[in-house]
Structure formats: structure tokens, C-alpha cells
Design an enzyme around this catalytic site. Structure first.
Site, short mmCIF file in Angstrom:
data_model
loop_
_atom_site.label_atom_id
_atom_site.label_comp_id
_atom_site.label_asym_id
_atom_site.label_seq_id
_atom_site.Cartn_x
_atom_site.Cartn_y
_atom_site.Cartn_z
N ASP A 418 -7.26 2.79 -3.39
CA ASP A 418 -6.53 2.89 -2.12
C ASP A 418 -7.37 2.24 -1.02
O ASP A 418 -8.52 1.86 -1.22
CB ASP A 418 -6.33 4.39 -1.83
CG ASP A 418 -5.38 4.65 -0.67
OD1 ASP A 418 -4.54 3.78 -0.37
OD2 ASP A 418 -5.46 5.75 -0.08
N GLU A 421 -7.33 -2.76 1.88
CA GLU A 421 -6.78 -3.94 2.61
C GLU A 421 -7.86 -4.81 3.21
O GLU A 421 -7.58 -5.98 3.45
CB GLU A 421 -5.84 -3.43 3.71
CG GLU A 421 -4.56 -2.84 3.19
CD GLU A 421 -4.71 -1.56 2.39
OE1 GLU A 421 -5.57 -0.74 2.77
OE2 GLU A 421 -4.03 -1.42 1.37
N ASP A 566 2.28 4.33 1.36
CA ASP A 566 2.54 5.58 2.07
C ASP A 566 3.92 5.61 2.69
O ASP A 566 4.08 5.43 3.90
CB ASP A 566 1.45 5.80 3.13
CG ASP A 566 0.07 5.90 2.49
OD1 ASP A 566 -0.01 6.19 1.27
OD2 ASP A 566 -0.93 5.69 3.21
#
Ligand SMILES: *[C@@H]1O[C@H](CO)[C@@H](O)[C@H](O)[C@H]1NC(C)=O
Ligand SMILES: *[C@@H]1O[C@H](CO)[C@@H](O)[C@H](O)[C@H]1NC(C)=O
Ligand SMILES: *[C@@H]1O[C@H](CO)[C@@H](O)[C@H](O)[C@H]1NC(C)=O
Ligand SMILES: *[C@@H]1O[C@H](CO)[C@@H](O)[C@H](O)[C@H]1NC(C)=O
Ligand SMILES: *[C@@H]1O[C@H](CO)[C@@H](O)[C@H](O)[C@H]1NC(C)=O
Ligand SMILES: *[C@@H]1O[C@H](CO)[C@@H](O)[C@H](O)[C@H]1NC(C)=O
Ligand SMILES: *[C@@H]1O[C@H](CO)[C@@H](O)[C@H](O)[C@H]1NC(C)=O
Ligand SMILES: *[C@@H]1O[C@H](CO)[C@@H](O)[C@H](O)[C@H]1NC(C)=O
Ligand SMILES: *[C@@H]1O[C@H](CO)[C@@H](O)[C@H](O)[C@H]1NC(C)=O
Ligand SMILES: *[C@@H]1O[C@H](CO)[C@@H](O)[C@H](O)[C@H]1NC(C)=O
Length: 883
Positions: A418, A421, A566
Site C-alpha cells: 500500500d 505512489e 480506498d
């Protein structure tokens, strides 16, 4: 010579940039061979320098790489400009290519100004840049293609918009972002600059733009219909894919980005997760509750709750102590279940082993002064691995080997990554991460410690019961122009996070190999994916790893799967989960994909969660996941949800080998495991805009109900024969119109088998996929209008990357004649126990299956189904004739 004017967007200051003329380029020294063309492109007039400096000298290279693939690259003569590194994105091999004359694509150009087009031999123009001057500057590239009006375009993700893209005043921004709530119309976590243009009877083609820089792709119809790339760097590197069918375009994309990784059989089971399990006892309670609710749970997951103050590669010693974690995993394994946890890339900038190990090998991202770059993620101030550093893989392998050691650590079966980015909570400029972390409360306070679960957990160990109380700058080719404004480039993309460096790594950071974050930001998540896959492979060599990542780039599917991030627990995101998933599975070649079932953010409802548990059963990756602070939403929490989950998992598991076979087909050939309707009916214009229905595999039409209190749904049925799964496979003739389904109760999802399919179903479901593999098969033969059908079944050991023996069987049915033939090397030790033939006009007199014991057959006059009970071992060909 034409000088072409163009309009420019509005700057942040609010001042419109005056219309400005860019000179474009002039082609010279054109050299042609049978399978290629090269030319020099020189700036054709005074530089316009709109968002940087015009490069004077470019080269054009055109390669006919295969009959269906044309490669066009326009790069700087010096080859200094950054290009996506081969180490991250290996280029497709095209050793000899094909002669231009043998290609399904025709490249044509004008010399001055230089423009080019790509057409079909029929003359159908697919891509045409003649409307606008090519701009190639140090920090801005622009290329526009005109398109026919009202095009059917798909792809260009990651996004949460409708599957068929808006083509009027539409901007798709690509820049990896921690996109909480996955809002429509914004840049999300991953970057896949590839689109499919579907023109019905005129065919389908694809255009892949291999570029990792931040970009805005604008699709507009005001000055004629066009699509325009506006990118902050890199080169113009295009792959044109001829199709001509949508499925073929997807397959051709897989030839460029790589065939997706095959997944282990167990990964297709049902997964449960949430953020906010307070301790290992609560995790155990959930496992126990699934079991008592009679809902098959294949894999239990834990979010960052397990970590000590949110530090990766640590366990909370009081809430998730190692000894109990090992007992939990042992319990799961003893019950043929699995365990997965989350790992983030950011490492807490504190003295502890994961930090110290990385710091001593000096593999973290560096600030310009040579110190570690520090941002803020869950544990507070954090550093970030530099995936380009040659020692990072070894570091990552070591952390995995130690922390996830089967002997002494947490023996996970798969991995969830997770925040890659890379996400950074700290706003740009992140000048005082410690103060920011403190002010924002990172790491958050964990829940109070307790001694055991609230309830008794039969079967779990006694202690699970309630208490009886550096930096070298490499100079090489394609590493980037010097002297650029890396933090605030002149051209502003529409990044929903604000400036380029906001909430992520600073874009002026320099990687170990000299590449800058400005160019490689969009690769960070996909590089972490590959490194994590390698680390899992290092732990368990030879086993197919499951890695589920948030951020991806072109080619990620060859390594990992993806969850769509999400989302929110609302009906619009339930519905949009379908196109989001289809983008990944059918276009981007990341077929292991799914949304957070029941919704991550916000409180779900019993009915939404019931419907989503059923829709999610037709995602390739099927996981319920919830956010900290929300109402619990495990499938057993409400009566309707419990029953819906049981029903849907029962169907999914019976069809799991059909899914596995379709997934294997994508792994082998790129043929998508999930299909939008127009992939199956490319000539039916009514299918082009549909994205609330889809095909699971190529033969099971899924048509979910779409609103809270609704028990009806209007669905489209193409002009074809279908069989209603929920009505004993009663035939339904579609006629190319909408059909209103009513009385769809809250525990049923509408499903139709497409006529022409043979589905290898397990005869019954099971609690785990390991158990499922011991069940025999029920072949469901669903003839098309002309009475024929076919299908296939792939079987292997379900786990190994290299298979020593596999079984692949083709089933065909025509004119009442059934036959199966194939290769039967894998010892499945199960048989075909039943064959169900639908739509048989009259009762057969007798059925003989040579070589197979036949117990009996029945004919149901009402449903027109013949049900044959038999034992056909999966070791040899077989056939029979229905008289
Ligand atoms: C570069 O382009 C300019 C025109 O912009 C031309 O005069 C010059 O000859 C070119 N140089 C090379 C090396 O091709
Ligand atoms: C290209 O290389 C030449 C010779 O090394 C150099 O003079 C020129 O400045 C370079 N051009 C660019 C745009 O980097
Ligand atoms: C290529 O372009 C030229 C100039 O526009 C045009 O005359 C010619 O017909 C085109 N050829 C093909 C095959 O499209
Ligand atoms: C589309 O064109 C209109 C009119 O020129 C313009 O106002 C708008 O900004 C354009 N949209 C995009 C996304 O470029
Ligand atoms: C184009 O889209 C932008 C951003 O969504 C919007 O602000 C603008 O009003 C739209 N312009 C037109 C001409 O539709
Ligand atoms: C299929 O998956 C396996 C395992 O991930 C991978 O090694 C292989 O490259 C994939 N594609 C093909 C065509 O074998
Ligand atoms: C990280 O390593 C450097 C030497 O490479 C050292 O100076 C520094 O103190 C280390 N940082 C921490 C927090 O240990
Ligand atoms: C760039 O590539 C060319 C051609 O492959 C090669 O000759 C040259 O040495 C390379 N330059 C650098 C700095 O690596
Ligand atoms: C960074 O994001 C925050 C939160 O969205 C916003 O308030 C701030 O203006 C942004 N800063 C920049 C430099 O874009
Ligand atoms: C969700 O429900 C919980 C109680 O379970 C409540 O505390 C919370 O405020 C609710 N959240 C929203 C967004 O309504």
C-alpha cells in the site's frame, strides 16, 4: 508549409497564455527498409518555448514489429531525454519484424510540417496528427490525434469514471496519487496510458503510449474530435495495435506489457480484511465467526494494526505478539486457510532494524544535500527505499526472509502493499516532518491492550481463550535533460493533489542511478511490486506469489495483482467497481483485481453489503475490506449478507475451475478473463456503453442490482441465447433490448450463461479451495441457437510456477455429439460425475459413453435438460451421442 496554431490552457495565475504558434518539425533524410522507416526531424522555425525549451533535433523510428503491431518513436537525436528504463519496462522483442506490406497497419507521413497517420489498409484512419503542430520541449511534449466524432474510447487509467470515456472536455491526468475515496475525474494510484478505440464493424485498435512522466490526456470535441497528449517529459513512444477485434487488441497489449502472472488456485478463494482489528484475538474471533456462520473463508488479512506503532517489519508486542501470531497462522494453515498482511514502502526514520539495515546499506531516497529524504507516513517521520539502488532488492529480501520467516516469523502466504505512489502525508514542502507528524498525530494511538478475546474460540489454542481473567550520479543515455525545473515545471498537469511533489516524494530527488523522481514517480509503486514479488519468491522459490498492490504502471500484471484502492461504501462506487476492474483485467493486463467489497470508507448497509458480497464473487480478486472506525461489515454481520455470501461463494467456488481456466488463458495468451459486453458482441452498438454488466470469463453474464431497496434491474440481453442460472438454467432468448428483471431478492444476483458455452463446474462447493479440489465435475453444456457449444478445463497443482504436468481438455458439443479431447498429465484424481445438457428437444432413448460407467440419466421435460450421472476419469478422451 503550414504553421499551426493551438490554444493553451489557463495558467494557475489565471492569465490566459496568448495563442502561440509553434513551428513543428521538418522531416528529412527519410530512410525506408521493407520493415522500418527512419527520419530526422528538425525544428521547422523559430522555437516557441511555451513550457520549456524546444528541442531542435529529433529522430523518428518506425518499426513494423509484427503484422498487428507498429512501433513509432520520436526521440531526441542525442538520446539524453529520459525514457522509461528497460529494467522497469522491458521492451517487447521484435527481432525481425514484418514487411510493411504484410502489416495490418499503414504508416504515412508528411514532411513539412512533419505529421503522421496510422491507417488500416482499407484506408480507415486510426491516428492522425495533422491537425496540430508537434511540440517537443525540455519539459513539455504535445501530440494530438484527430478522431472520428463520438468515438468509443476505453482505458487511460487508473480512473473511476465510466468504462467508455467521456469524449467532450475531458482530461485524464496520470500521476500516481494517494486518492482516498477514488473520486471520479481525478488521477488515482496507477498509470496505464493505453486506450482502445472501438469502431464497431470497422474494427478495434489500441494505442499504447510508453511514457511515465506526469501528463494530461485531453479528449475534446470543440474543434473537431481529438485526443491530445500533454506530458511533462519523456519521449513520444507509441505502440499501435491493429486488433481488429477488442479481444485481439487486449492480447496485443499483452504482447507489449507482458503476459500477466498466473496466480495460485487458493488466491481465488474468498478473503476477509479490515483496518481496525484491535488485536490478534479479534482476528481469531473473525476467523471463528466465519466458520460458525458457514461462510467459506480462504484467507484472513491484517492491515497496519499488527505493527508496533505502525513501523513496517515489526509486531505490536502486546496486541500482536509473535508467539500468538505464529499460533494464529498455524491454526489457519491447519484448516487449509491462509494469512496475509500489509507492508508499506515507507520505513520509520527511527533506530530499529528495518531502518538501520537500510540506512547502513544507504538504500533510502536522498535529499539534494545527500541526507535521507524524510516524509511522514503512518509511523511518523519515514524514509523511502530507492528501488533503483542495486542493494535495495537484497535489503527487501532480507527483511522479508527474517520477518516473514516460516520458522521464526509471521508465515504469510501472500502480500499486500500500500501507500506506494509513494504516499506521504506531509504537504510540500515537507520541511519539518517531525513537527508535522506530531501535529497530525502519527503514529495514531493504538487501542487498549487486553488479555484475550471477548468470547470463547473453540479449536483455538488455550492462550486464545478469554482470560480466566551516498549518491553517484550516473551519466548515460536516456537519463534526463539537465537544467529542468523539477519541482514546478512550466506546464501544470491537473494533479488533484496540487503541485507535483505534494503528498509524495519531492520530484527533484535523484535516484541512485541518476534518474530523477520527476521522471520516475509513476514507476515507484510498480517497482516496489516487482521487488516485493522477488522477495516472496526468494522466501518460497518456485511458488506463484500473490502480491496485491495499490500503485501500478504498464506491465504490473506480469508481477502482481491490484485492488482498486480506498473506495467508499456507497452504491455509485459499487457500480463503478465494475468498469474500474474491467480496465485492469480487460485492457491493462492486470487480471487479478477487485474492489474493497462492501466498501472501505463510510458505513455500509446490510443490503449494499449483501449485493456487494455477490457482485464481488465475480471479481477475480474477492476481498471484503473495511476502514478503521466504521461499522463492522464481515459477511456474517447481517442475515441477508450472510445468506448472500453463502449463495455467491457457492456459485463462485463451483465455477472456480472455469475462472482458473480463463485466468490461465489470459496468462498464456492475453485473452481477458473478464469481458465488457462489447468484447463478446463487438458489432452490437448497444453494448458499447454498458458497464454495469459484464462477462465473468467469456460466458457468464453478471447483471447486478444497482440500488439500495431495489429488487429489480433493467439489463441488456444481446440477440443471443442465454440460460438463467437462477431459474434452473431455463433458456432465455435475448433480442438486443433491455429486459426488466423483477423479484431479485437480496440474496440473489442475476446470472446468465451464454449459449455456446460448456462450463466445467465442480459438483459442489466446499469450505476451502483445498477441499474444493477434491470434488468431481459437473459439465454444464449450454448450446447456442445452432445447438453447438464448447469449453475447456485447465488443471495443475495450483501453486508451482513451473508445472511438470498439466491437464488441458477441450470440450465440444454439436448435433447432439459430445466429445472431450486433450492432454491429461496432471493427476487430478477426480472425475466428471455429471453432465448436464441444456435445451435438448426430446428425451434421449439411451446414452452410452464408451469407457465410462453410467449410472443413469434423466430428462426434465419442463427445463429440457438431460442430466447424466456417470464417472468419466480425467485421464482420457471421451465422447457420446444424444440420439
Ligand atoms: C538541428 O536542427 C536545426 C534546425 O532546427 C538544423 O539547422 C540543424 O542542422 C540540426 N542539426 C542536426 C545535427 O541535425
Ligand atoms: C547534443 O549533443 C551535442 C554534442 O554532444 C551537444 O552539443 C548538444 O548540446 C546536445 N543537445 C542537447 C539538446 O542536449
Ligand atoms: C500518404 O500521404 C500522402 C500525402 O498526404 C498522400 O498523398 C498519400 O495518398 C498517402 N498514402 C496513403 C497510403 O495513405
Ligand atoms: C475543450 O474545448 C473547450 C473549448 O475550446 C475548452 O474550453 C476546454 O477547456 C477544452 N477542454 C479540455 C479538456 O481541453
Ligand atoms: C470543461 O471542464 C472543466 C473542468 O471539469 C470545467 O470547469 C469547464 O467548465 C468545462 N468547459 C466546458 C466548455 O464544458
Ligand atoms: C504465466 O505465469 C507464469 C507465472 O507467473 C509466468 O512465469 C509466465 O511468464 C506467464 N506467461 C506465460 C506466457 O507463460
Ligand atoms: C544513517 O547512516 C549514516 C551514515 O551513512 C549515519 O551518519 C546516520 O547517523 C544514520 N542515521 C541514523 C538515524 O542512524
Ligand atoms: C549512448 O548510446 C550510444 C549508442 O548506443 C553509445 O554509443 C553511447 O556510448 C551511449 N552514451 C552513454 C553516455 O552511455
Ligand atoms: C497540498 O495538499 C494540501 C491538502 O490537500 C493542500 O492544502 C495544499 O494546498 C497542497 N499544497 C500544494 C503545494 O499543492
Ligand atoms: C459509522 O458507524 C459508527 C458506529 O458503528 C459511527 O461511530 C460512525 O460515526 C458512523 N460513520 C458515519 C460516517 O456515519
Amino acid at each position: 508549409m503550414l504553421l499551426i496554431t493551438a490554444l493553451f490552457c489557463v495558467l494557475g495565475s489565471g492569465l490566459a497564455v496568448a495563442q502561440k504558434t509553434c513551428p513543428g518539425y521538418r522531416a528529412s533524410n527519410v530512410q525506408q527498409t521493407s520493415n522500418s522507416l527512419t527520419a530526422n526531424l528538425n525544428l521547422a522555425g523559430p522555437a516557441c518555448n511555451i513550457y520549456g525549451t524546444d528541442l531542435r533535433n529529433l529522430t523518428l523510428t518506425v518499426e513494423y514489429q509484427s503484422a498487428s503491431r507498429l512501433h513509432v518513436i520520436i526521440q531526441d537525436l542525442n538520446q539524453t531525454v529520459y525514457q522509461v528504463p528497460e529494467s522497469v519496462f522491458p521492451r517487447p522483442s521484435a527481432t525481425e519484424g514484418v514487411a510493411a506490406a504484410d502489416s495490418q497497419l499503414v504508416f504515412n507521413y508528411t514532411e513539412n510540417p512533419f505529421t503522421f497517420s496510422v491507417s488500416r489498409p482499407s484506408g480507415e484512419v486510426l491516428f492522425n496528427t495533422s491537425g496540430s503542430a508537434l511540440v517537443f520541449e525540455s519539459q513539455y511534449l504535445r501530440l494530438r490525434t484527430s478522431l472520428p466524432s463520438h468515438p468509443n474510447l476505453y482505458g487511460l487509467g487508473e480512473h473511476s469514471d465510466h468504462f467508455r470515456l467521456n469524449t467532450s472536455n475531458y482530461t485524464r491526468t496520470l500521476w500516481s496519487r494517494d486518492a482516498y475515496g477514488i473520486p471520479q475525474g481525478t488521477n488515482l494510484y496507477g498509470n496505464h496510458p493505453v486506450y482502445i478505440d472501438h469502431r464497431g464493424a470497422k474494427g478495434t485498435h489500441g494505442v499504447l503510449f510508453l511514457n511515465s512522466n506526469g501528463m494530461d490526456i485531453k479528449i475534446n470535441d470543440t474543434a473537431g474530435q481529438y485526443l491530445e497528449y500533454n506530458t511533462l517529459g519523456g519521449v513520444l513512444d507509441f505502440y499501435f495495435l491493429a486488433g481488429p477485434s477488442p479481444v485481439e487488441v487486449s492480447q496485443q497489449i499483452s504482447e507489449v506489457v507482458g503476459k500477466p502472472a498466473m496466480m495460485a488456485y487458493w488466491t481465488f478463494g474468498y478473503h476477509n480484511c479490515r483496518y481496525g482489528y484491535r488485536d490478534v484475538y479479534e482476528v481469531a474471533e473473525v476467523v471463528h465467526n466465519y466458520s460458525t456462520a458457514g461462510i467459506p473463508l480462504e484467507t484472513m488479512w491484517t492491515d497496519i494494526d499488527y505493527m508496533d506503532a505502525r513501523k513496517v517489519f515489526t509486531l505490536d508486542p502486546q496486541r500482536f505478539p509473535l508467539a500468538k501470531m505464529r499460533e494464529l497462522v498455524a491454526y489457519l494453515h491447519a484448516h487449509q486457510q491462509h494469512y496475509i498482511v500489509m507492508v508499506d514502502p515507507a520505513v520509520a526514520a527511527q533506530s530499529y532494524s528495518a531502518f538501520n539495515n537500510g540506512n547502513s546499506t544507504d538504500i533510502f531516497m536522498k535529499s539534494t544535500d545527500g541526507s535521507n529524504f524524510v516524509g511522514v507516513v503512518w509511523p511518523g517521520p519515514t524514509v523511502f527505499p530507492d528501488w533503483f539502488h542495486p542493494e535495495t532488492q537484497g535489503y527487501w529480501n532480507d527483511e522479508f526472509e527474517n520477518f516473514f520467516s516460516p520458522e521464526t516469523g509471521v508465515d504469510i502466504s501472500g502480500l499486500w502493499i500500500d501507500m506506494n505512489e509513494a504516499a506521504n502525508f506531509c504537504n510540500y514542502p515537507c520541511s519539518d516532518p517531525a513537527a508535522f507528524a506530531k501535529a497530525q498525530g502519527f503514529p495514531p494511538k493504538p487501542p487498549p491492550v487486553r488479555d484475550g478475546p471477548a468470547v470463547a474460540l473453540p479449536g483455538f489454542p488455550a492462550d486464545f481463550q478469554p482470560p480466566t481473567k551516498r549518491q553517484t550520479m550516473a551519466t548515460s543515455n536516456k537519463t534526463g535533460l539537465p537544467g529542468r525545473k523539477l519541482i514546478n515545471p512550466p506546464y501544470t498537469i491537473r494533479n488533484a493533489a496540487g503541485s507535483l511533489s505534494n503528498k509524495t516524494l519531492d520530484t527533484n530527488l535523484v535516484h541512485y542511478n541518476g534518474l530523477v523522481e520527476y521522471d520516475t514517480h509513476n514507476l515507484y509503486g510498480t517497482m516496489m511490486s516487482s521487488a516485493s514479488r522477488n522477495a516472496l519468491l526468494n522466501r518460497r522459490p518456485g511458488e506463484r506469489p500473490l502480491v496485491i498492490t495499490r500503485s501500478t504502471f504498464l506491465g504490473a500484471g506480469a508481477h502482481v495483482g491490484h485492488w482498486t484502492g480506498d473506495n467508499h461504501a456507497d452504491w455509485s462506487q459499487y457500480e463503478i467497481s465494475i468498469p474500474d476492474m474491467l480496465n485492469f483485467a480487460s485492457i491493462f493486463q492486470v487480471p487479478m483485481v477487485g474492489s474493497d467489497v462492501c466498501g472501505f470508507g463510510g458505513n455500509t448497509t446490510e443490503r449494499l453489503c449483501a449485493r456487494w458480497m455477490m457482485l464481488g464473487a465475480f471479481q477475480t480478486f474477492y476481498r471484503n475490506h473495511n476502514e478503521l472506525g466504521n461499522r463492522p461489515q464481515e459477511a456474517y454481520r447481517w442475515p441477508l449478507t450472510t445468506q448472500a455470501a453463502r449463495n455467491a461463494i457457492d456459485i463462485r467456488y463451483r465455477a472456480l475451475d472455469y475462472l482458473y481456466t480463463a485466468f490461465y488463458a489470459q496468462n498464456q495468451t492475453g485473452k481477458p478473463v473478464l469481458n465488457p459486453l462489447f468484447y463478446i458482441y463487438p458489432r452490437d452498438p448497444k453494448t458499447f456503453g454498458i458497464d454495469a454488466q459484464f462477462f465473468f470469463g467469456d460466458s457468464l453474464l453478471v447483471s447486478p442490482v444497482l440500488a439500495e431497496n431495489k429488487t429489480s434491474v433493467r439489463i441488456y440481453l444481446p440477440n443471443d441465447t442465454f440460460y438463467d442460472w437462477n431459474a434452473g438454467f431455463a433458456p432465455v432468448q435475448g433480442n438486443g433490448s433491455m429486459v426488466n428483471l423483477t423479484n431479485v431478492n437480496f440474496t440473489t444476483i442475476p446470472l446468465h450463461v451464454r449459449g455456446g458455452a460448456i462450463l466445467p463446474l465442480r459438483i459442489e462447493s466446499a469450505n476451502t479451495t483445498a477441499k474444493l479440489r477434491t470434488k468431481g465435475f459437473n459439465l454444464l453444456i449450454a448450446p447456442s441457437r445452432d445447438g453447438s457449444a464448447n469449453g475447456s478445463l485447465y488443471l495443475d497443482d495450483g501453486l508451482s510456477i513451473e508445472q511438470t504436468s498439466t491437464t488441458f481438455i477441450n470440450f465440444t458439443y454439436a448435433g447432439g455429439h459430445f466429445s472431450m479431447s486433450g492432454d491429461y498429465s496432471y493427476p487430478a484424481n477426480v472425475s466428471i460425475e455429471r453432465i448436464t445438457v441444456l435445451n435438448v428437444a426430446s428425451a434421449p432413448q439411451g446414452i452410452v459413453i464408451p469407457g465410462a460407467p453410467m449410472s443413469n440419466f434423466t430428462y426434465n421435460r419442463a427445463s429440457k435438460a438431460v442430466i447424466i450421472n456417470t464417472t468419466i476419469p480425467l485421464t482420457q478422451d471421451a465422447s457420446f451421442q444424444l440420439p
